[in-house]
Design an enzyme around this catalytic site. Structure first.
Site, PDB file in Angstrom:
ATOM      1  N   ASP A 163       0.813  -1.216   0.000  1.00  0.00           N
ATOM      2  CA  ASP A 163       0.000   0.000   0.000  1.00  0.00           C
ATOM      3  C   ASP A 163       0.848   1.268   0.000  1.00  0.00           C
ATOM      4  O   ASP A 163       0.571   2.210  -0.737  1.00  0.00           O
ATOM      5  CB  ASP A 163      -0.934  -0.002   1.214  1.00  0.00           C
ATOM      6  CG  ASP A 163      -1.824   1.230   1.274  1.00  0.00           C
ATOM      7  OD1 ASP A 163      -2.915   1.209   0.679  1.00  0.00           O
ATOM      8  OD2 ASP A 163      -1.419   2.228   1.904  1.00  0.00           O
ATOM      9  N   ALA A 191      -5.178   2.502  -0.338  1.00  0.00           N
ATOM     10  CA  ALA A 191      -5.205   1.842  -1.647  1.00  0.00           C
ATOM     11  C   ALA A 191      -5.726   0.414  -1.525  1.00  0.00           C
ATOM     12  O   ALA A 191      -6.475  -0.070  -2.374  1.00  0.00           O
ATOM     13  CB  ALA A 191      -3.814   1.846  -2.275  1.00  0.00           C
ATOM     14  N   ASP A 192      -5.332  -0.259  -0.442  1.00  0.00           N
ATOM     15  CA  ASP A 192      -5.797  -1.623  -0.201  1.00  0.00           C
ATOM     16  C   ASP A 192      -7.292  -1.677   0.089  1.00  0.00           C
ATOM     17  O   ASP A 192      -7.922  -2.714  -0.111  1.00  0.00           O
ATOM     18  CB  ASP A 192      -5.048  -2.227   0.992  1.00  0.00           C
ATOM     19  CG  ASP A 192      -3.755  -2.912   0.572  1.00  0.00           C
ATOM     20  OD1 ASP A 192      -3.736  -3.552  -0.483  1.00  0.00           O
ATOM     21  OD2 ASP A 192      -2.761  -2.796   1.314  1.00  0.00           O
ATOM     22  N   LEU A 193      -7.863  -0.596   0.594  1.00  0.00           N
ATOM     23  CA  LEU A 193      -9.260  -0.595   1.000  1.00  0.00           C
ATOM     24  C   LEU A 193     -10.195  -0.024  -0.061  1.00  0.00           C
ATOM     25  O   LEU A 193     -11.336  -0.470  -0.189  1.00  0.00           O
ATOM     26  CB  LEU A 193      -9.415   0.184   2.311  1.00  0.00           C
ATOM     27  CG  LEU A 193      -8.738  -0.454   3.530  1.00  0.00           C
ATOM     28  CD1 LEU A 193      -8.772   0.498   4.728  1.00  0.00           C
ATOM     29  CD2 LEU A 193      -9.394  -1.772   3.884  1.00  0.00           C
ATOM     30  N   PRO A 196     -10.562  -2.529  -3.741  1.00  0.00           N
ATOM     31  CA  PRO A 196     -11.552  -3.607  -3.802  1.00  0.00           C
ATOM     32  C   PRO A 196     -12.988  -3.123  -3.894  1.00  0.00           C
ATOM     33  O   PRO A 196     -13.846  -3.857  -4.396  1.00  0.00           O
ATOM     34  CB  PRO A 196     -11.306  -4.389  -2.503  1.00  0.00           C
ATOM     35  CG  PRO A 196     -10.501  -3.487  -1.639  1.00  0.00           C
ATOM     36  CD  PRO A 196      -9.711  -2.624  -2.545  1.00  0.00           C
TER      37      PRO A 196
END
Length: 422
Positions: A163, A191-193, A196
């Site tokens: 991230d 970015a990881d959250l 998706p």
């Protein structure tokens, strides 16, 4: 249950009931997308490696009946809080996708599924022989979702998809922080959250289109693309031409006043750039004459003199508590303002918990873990959507999926287990 008050007492369906997802994801971005689909009611079959499982299972802290363990090693009876959080509403099966028999079982599962979701490293699905092209040959109706870090092929070959690296590469860090300070990471793995959520949007749209055409398709998102798309909401290219600093700290200097200000016991956020807000703010400060100052009379001049104007506000707030500023002085004047809350306070907020935005994590054998978990902030008037089924132990659904869904005989399942395929 996150349904509106007054909803029928009849048990509500989940929006994605009847949709089956084969989840090949690990770490955070992919599992978070699968969690969203699971919370909406899809049957999510989480494929994990035999003997180890999702790498999140080794993330500290670990919990058992003895309490928390923040050490680097997990005892036999402990479970990672991370997997308790991200593994809810999912069925855990083990499968070695590197083995020929494992791939055979993968394609048998694909025939029974509507969606495949993967976030493997670049080229991994092709090397394994489970990429979209080969998957669609087996099931042309499959919606195949792929989450990558930098796209495929990657625009930065060889760079690992963490991230913080995505935040750096997409320009987000460069516009976060104070003007005289360094680029700053956003405090959660944004970015990881966020990525998706785009993936779930694409998958749902593809399922709707499949309902019209009968055909599935490949849905691809990358963290870099998604973050760059968000960055484009602000016209930083134009601001650079005008000499506007890229970073403005806790204020938004095009909307003065719009910022965070220190008090004796914390900080407050104040937004008062509109005429109906700024006058009562200055009256509360005892400085209504500032609106007669040509530097502050309208938004344009205030933008050019943001530092000076914010200085007046900061000098005022520094002498008062957050309650004095927000509750006693600004709320009654209808000036938008609020106290800056600590994460622990937000995560234990009974209203947020009641609304399902935040949940209290529990484990069937351990009970209340005394920590918060991801909730589903989407509320439906005629559907149930929440993460209310505990995370399973590694491979707990093997009998259900291989014996029930695929109808493999017990002897074959035992042989697969002995061979390390499952």
């Amino acid at each position: 249950m996150n349904a509106s008050p007054g909803a029928s007492a009849t048990p509500l369906q989940r929006p994605l009931e009847g949709i089956r997802v084969l989840d090949l994801t690990v770490a955070l971005a992919g599992p978070y997308g699968a969690l969203m689909l699971a919370g909406l009611g899809a049957e999510v079959i989480h494929v994990e490696s035999p003997g180890g499982g999702d790498i999140a299972r080794t993330n500290p802290p670990f919990v058992s009946r003895r309490g928390l363990n923040f050490g680097g090693a997990m005892a036999e009876d402990e479970i990672s809080v991370t997997i308790v959080n991200r593994g809810r509403n999912k069925k855990s099966v083990t499968l070695d996708l590197k083995s020929p028999k494992g791939r055979e079982l993968y394609f048998r599962l694909v025939q029974e599924c509507d969606v495949v979701l993967e976030n493997m490293s670049e080229g991994a699905t092709t090397r394994l022989g489970i990429d979209y092209a080969r998957t669609a040959e087996v099931n042309p109706r499959i919606v195949y979702g792929s989450i990558s870090s930098f796209g495929e092929p990657s625009v930065v070959p060889g760079l690992k998809g963490m991230d913080i690296l995505v935040q750096a590469a997409c320009g987000l860090m460069e516009v976060t922080g104070f003007a005289d300070g360094p680029p700053t990471r956003i405090g959660i793995p944004i970015a990881d959250l966020v990525t998706p959520l785009y993936a779930v949007n694409g998958i749902l749209a593809a399922l709707i289109q499949r309902g019209r055409t009968g055909r599935g398709q490949h849905v691809e998102v990358s963290m870099l693309d998604c973050m760059a798309s968000l960055l484009a909401e602000e016209h930083f290219d134009l601001f650079a031409q005008a000499g506007v600093p890229r970073r403005s700290g806790n204020s938004h200097d095009r909307l003065v006043p719009f910022g965070v200000y220190p008090c004796t016991d914390g900080h407050v956020a104040i937004v008062a750039f509109r005429p109906e807000w700024i006058r009562p703010l200055l009256e509360a400060m005892g400085k209504p004459e500032l609106l007669d100052d040509p530097r502050f009379a309208s938004r344009g001049p205030r933008m050019a003199h943001a530092s000076a104007f914010n200085g007046y506000i900061e000098a005022w707030t520094r002498e008062r508590t957050t309650a004095e500023v927000v509750t006693e002085l600004l709320e009654k004047r209808k000036v938008p303002a609020t106290r800056v809350r600590a994460p622990a306070e937000v995560l234990s907020d009974p209203q947020l918990i009641a609304r399902g935005a935040v949940t209290v994590l529990e484990h069937p054998l351990i009970g209340d873990l005394r920590t918060s978990g991801i909730g589903n902030p989407i509320r439906f008037s005629d559907a149930h959507a929440q993460f209310d089924v505990p995370a399973q132990d590694l491979g707990a659904a093997n009998a259900d999926i291989y014996g029930g869904l695929l109808q493999l005989p017990e002897a074959e399942i035992a042989a697969l287990r002995a061979q390390g395929v499952i």
